[in-house]
Structure formats: C-alpha cells, structure tokens
Design a protein around this motif. Structure first.
Motif, PDB file in Angstrom:
ATOM      1  N   ALA A  12       0.807  -1.221   0.000  1.00 19.60           N
ATOM      2  CA  ALA A  12       0.000   0.000   0.000  1.00 19.60           C
ATOM      3  C   ALA A  12       0.846   1.280   0.000  1.00 19.60           C
ATOM      4  CB  ALA A  12      -0.983  -0.015   1.163  1.00 19.60           C
ATOM      5  N   PRO A  13       1.879   1.408   0.848  1.00 24.68           N
ATOM      6  CA  PRO A  13       2.678   2.645   0.808  1.00 24.68           C
ATOM      7  C   PRO A  13       3.382   2.851  -0.543  1.00 24.68           C
ATOM      8  CG  PRO A  13       3.099   1.463   2.841  1.00 24.68           C
ATOM      9  CD  PRO A  13       2.282   0.554   1.967  1.00 24.68           C
ATOM     10  N   THR A  14       3.873   1.774  -1.108  1.00 28.83           N
ATOM     11  CA  THR A  14       4.551   1.881  -2.406  1.00 28.83           C
ATOM     12  C   THR A  14       3.578   2.334  -3.488  1.00 28.83           C
ATOM     13  OG1 THR A  14       6.069   0.124  -1.764  1.00 28.83           O
ATOM     14  CG2 THR A  14       5.908   0.615  -4.102  1.00 28.83           C
ATOM     15  N   ILE A  15       2.405   1.773  -3.491  1.00 25.72           N
ATOM     16  CA  ILE A  15       1.393   2.164  -4.481  1.00 25.72           C
ATOM     17  C   ILE A  15       0.970   3.616  -4.258  1.00 25.72           C
ATOM     18  CG2 ILE A  15      -0.972   1.719  -5.253  1.00 25.72           C
ATOM     19  CD1 ILE A  15      -0.397  -1.278  -4.661  1.00 25.72           C
ATOM     20  N   GLY A  16       0.821   4.004  -3.012  1.00 22.84           N
ATOM     21  CA  GLY A  16       0.446   5.385  -2.706  1.00 22.84           C
ATOM     22  C   GLY A  16       1.504   6.382  -3.161  1.00 22.84           C
ATOM     23  N   ILE A  17       2.769   6.099  -2.891  1.00 22.68           N
ATOM     24  CA  ILE A  17       3.855   6.993  -3.304  1.00 22.68           C
ATOM     25  C   ILE A  17       3.967   7.024  -4.822  1.00 22.68           C
ATOM     26  CG2 ILE A  17       6.363   7.322  -3.249  1.00 22.68           C
ATOM     27  CD1 ILE A  17       4.945   8.137  -0.670  1.00 22.68           C
ATOM     28  N   ALA A  18       3.798   5.875  -5.475  1.00 19.34           N
ATOM     29  CA  ALA A  18       3.853   5.832  -6.942  1.00 19.34           C
ATOM     30  C   ALA A  18       2.725   6.666  -7.555  1.00 19.34           C
ATOM     31  CB  ALA A  18       3.782   4.393  -7.433  1.00 19.34           C
ATOM     32  N   THR A  19       1.551   6.591  -6.976  1.00 18.23           N
ATOM     33  CA  THR A  19       0.423   7.386  -7.467  1.00 18.23           C
ATOM     34  C   THR A  19       0.685   8.869  -7.270  1.00 18.23           C
ATOM     35  OG1 THR A  19      -1.079   5.574  -6.930  1.00 18.23           O
ATOM     36  CG2 THR A  19      -2.064   7.740  -7.262  1.00 18.23           C
ATOM     37  N   LEU A  20       1.183   9.236  -6.115  1.00 20.58           N
ATOM     38  CA  LEU A  20       1.523  10.633  -5.839  1.00 20.58           C
ATOM     39  C   LEU A  20       2.594  11.123  -6.817  1.00 20.58           C
ATOM     40  CD1 LEU A  20       1.079  13.037  -3.925  1.00 20.58           C
ATOM     41  CD2 LEU A  20       2.923  12.099  -2.519  1.00 20.58           C
ATOM     42  N   PHE A  21       3.620  10.328  -7.049  1.00 26.21           N
ATOM     43  CA  PHE A  21       4.682  10.682  -7.992  1.00 26.21           C
ATOM     44  C   PHE A  21       4.115  10.884  -9.390  1.00 26.21           C
ATOM     45  CE2 PHE A  21       7.928   9.339 -11.079  1.00 26.21           C
ATOM     46  CZ  PHE A  21       8.919  10.262 -10.795  1.00 26.21           C
ATOM     47  N   TYR A  22       3.217  10.007  -9.805  1.00 23.82           N
ATOM     48  CA  TYR A  22       2.608  10.118 -11.137  1.00 23.82           C
ATOM     49  C   TYR A  22       1.891  11.450 -11.297  1.00 23.82           C
ATOM     50  CZ  TYR A  22      -0.796   9.541 -14.857  1.00 23.82           C
ATOM     51  OH  TYR A  22      -1.572   9.760 -15.966  1.00 23.82           O
ATOM     52  N   PHE A  23       1.059  11.820 -10.324  1.00 25.42           N
ATOM     53  CA  PHE A  23       0.298  13.057 -10.441  1.00 25.42           C
ATOM     54  C   PHE A  23       1.198  14.292 -10.369  1.00 25.42           C
ATOM     55  CE2 PHE A  23      -3.348  10.303  -9.327  1.00 25.42           C
ATOM     56  CZ  PHE A  23      -4.135  10.606 -10.417  1.00 25.42           C
ATOM     57  N   MET A  25       4.402  14.453 -11.403  1.00 24.24           N
ATOM     58  CA  MET A  25       5.108  14.527 -12.679  1.00 24.24           C
ATOM     59  C   MET A  25       4.171  14.968 -13.802  1.00 24.24           C
ATOM     60  SD  MET A  25       8.170  14.116 -11.953  1.00 24.24           S
ATOM     61  CE  MET A  25       8.800  14.147 -13.611  1.00 24.24           C
ATOM     62  N   LYS A  26       2.941  14.491 -13.788  1.00 24.30           N
ATOM     63  CA  LYS A  26       1.957  14.884 -14.797  1.00 24.30           C
ATOM     64  C   LYS A  26       1.709  16.391 -14.736  1.00 24.30           C
ATOM     65  CE  LYS A  26      -2.841  14.114 -16.050  1.00 24.30           C
ATOM     66  NZ  LYS A  26      -4.110  13.571 -15.627  1.00 24.30           N
ATOM     67  N   THR A  27       1.572  16.926 -13.530  1.00 21.75           N
ATOM     68  CA  THR A  27       1.347  18.355 -13.357  1.00 21.75           C
ATOM     69  C   THR A  27       2.551  19.164 -13.833  1.00 21.75           C
ATOM     70  OG1 THR A  27      -0.076  17.906 -11.466  1.00 21.75           O
ATOM     71  CG2 THR A  27       0.777  20.151 -11.668  1.00 21.75           C
ATOM     72  N   ILE A  28       3.752  18.710 -13.517  1.00 22.30           N
ATOM     73  CA  ILE A  28       4.961  19.413 -13.945  1.00 22.30           C
ATOM     74  C   ILE A  28       5.070  19.417 -15.464  1.00 22.30           C
ATOM     75  CG2 ILE A  28       7.486  19.255 -13.982  1.00 22.30           C
ATOM     76  CD1 ILE A  28       7.296  18.313 -11.047  1.00 22.30           C
ATOM     77  N   ILE A  29       4.834  18.284 -16.088  1.00 17.79           N
ATOM     78  CA  ILE A  29       4.947  18.191 -17.545  1.00 17.79           C
ATOM     79  C   ILE A  29       3.884  19.034 -18.239  1.00 17.79           C
ATOM     80  CG2 ILE A  29       4.722  16.596 -19.490  1.00 17.79           C
ATOM     81  CD1 ILE A  29       6.159  14.514 -17.692  1.00 17.79           C
ATOM     82  N   GLU A  30       2.658  19.016 -17.741  1.00 20.24           N
ATOM     83  CA  GLU A  30       1.598  19.843 -18.326  1.00 20.24           C
ATOM     84  C   GLU A  30       1.905  21.332 -18.152  1.00 20.24           C
ATOM     85  OE1 GLU A  30      -2.050  18.559 -16.561  1.00 20.24           O
ATOM     86  OE2 GLU A  30      -2.155  16.760 -17.806  1.00 20.24           O
ATOM     87  N   GLY A  31       2.427  21.713 -17.008  1.00 17.01           N
ATOM     88  CA  GLY A  31       2.800  23.107 -16.781  1.00 17.01           C
ATOM     89  C   GLY A  31       3.910  23.545 -17.720  1.00 17.01           C
ATOM     90  N   ASP A  32       4.885  22.678 -17.938  1.00 18.64           N
ATOM     91  CA  ASP A  32       5.972  22.992 -18.858  1.00 18.64           C
ATOM     92  C   ASP A  32       5.443  23.139 -20.281  1.00 18.64           C
ATOM     93  OD1 ASP A  32       8.841  23.233 -19.530  1.00 18.64           O
ATOM     94  OD2 ASP A  32       8.469  21.361 -20.616  1.00 18.64           O
ATOM     95  N   ARG A  33       4.522  22.276 -20.660  1.00 14.48           N
ATOM     96  CA  ARG A  33       3.939  22.348 -22.007  1.00 14.48           C
ATOM     97  C   ARG A  33       3.197  23.661 -22.200  1.00 14.48           C
ATOM     98  NH1 ARG A  33      -1.070  21.305 -23.751  1.00 14.48           N
ATOM     99  NH2 ARG A  33      -1.622  20.357 -21.782  1.00 14.48           N
ATOM    100  N   ARG A  34       2.413  24.048 -21.197  1.00 22.02           N
ATOM    101  CA  ARG A  34       1.676  25.313 -21.292  1.00 22.02           C
ATOM    102  C   ARG A  34       2.625  26.508 -21.338  1.00 22.02           C
ATOM    103  NH1 ARG A  34      -1.036  24.349 -16.474  1.00 22.02           N
ATOM    104  NH2 ARG A  34      -1.811  22.256 -16.725  1.00 22.02           N
TER     105      ARG A  34
END
Length: 57
Positions: A12-23, A25-34
């Motif tokens: 559970a902690p690994t999945i939680g951290i992986a999910t947090l990391f995904y979101f 990174m997604k926000t950073i990449i979308e912000g860079d694109r904009r």
C-alpha cells in the motif's frame, strides 16, 4: 483473504507513493507544455510587429 492482507498492507505505501509521484510529474509536464506554448505565442507576436522607433525628448 486473511493470508493476503499482510502483503496488501506492505504494498500500500509503495502504491500510494507511486500514485503521488505520477500526479506530481503529470502536473509538472503539463505546466511545462503550457509555458512553452505561451512563450512561443509571445515570441510569434513580437516577431510579427515591426520595430517602432522610440522618440527621445
């Protein structure tokens, strides 16, 4: 199910951290694109406009 519960709780902690990391990174990449799109738009607007002479008093 009772035998699998310790394994699920261990993952559970690994999945939680992986999910947090995904979101994050997604926000950073979308912000860079904009930001790149806004920069390109700004540069295009300023390249099209002819340079106006500045009047000195």
């Amino acid at each position: 199910m009772e035998a699998a519960m310790p394994y699920i709780l261990a993952l559970a902690p690994t999945i939680g951290i992986a999910t947090l990391f995904y979101f994050i990174m997604k926000t950073i990449i979308e912000g860079d694109r904009r930001e790149r799109m806004a920069q390109a738009k700004w540069e295009a607007e300023h390249q099209e406009a002819p340079a106006k002479p500045q009047h000195q008093a």
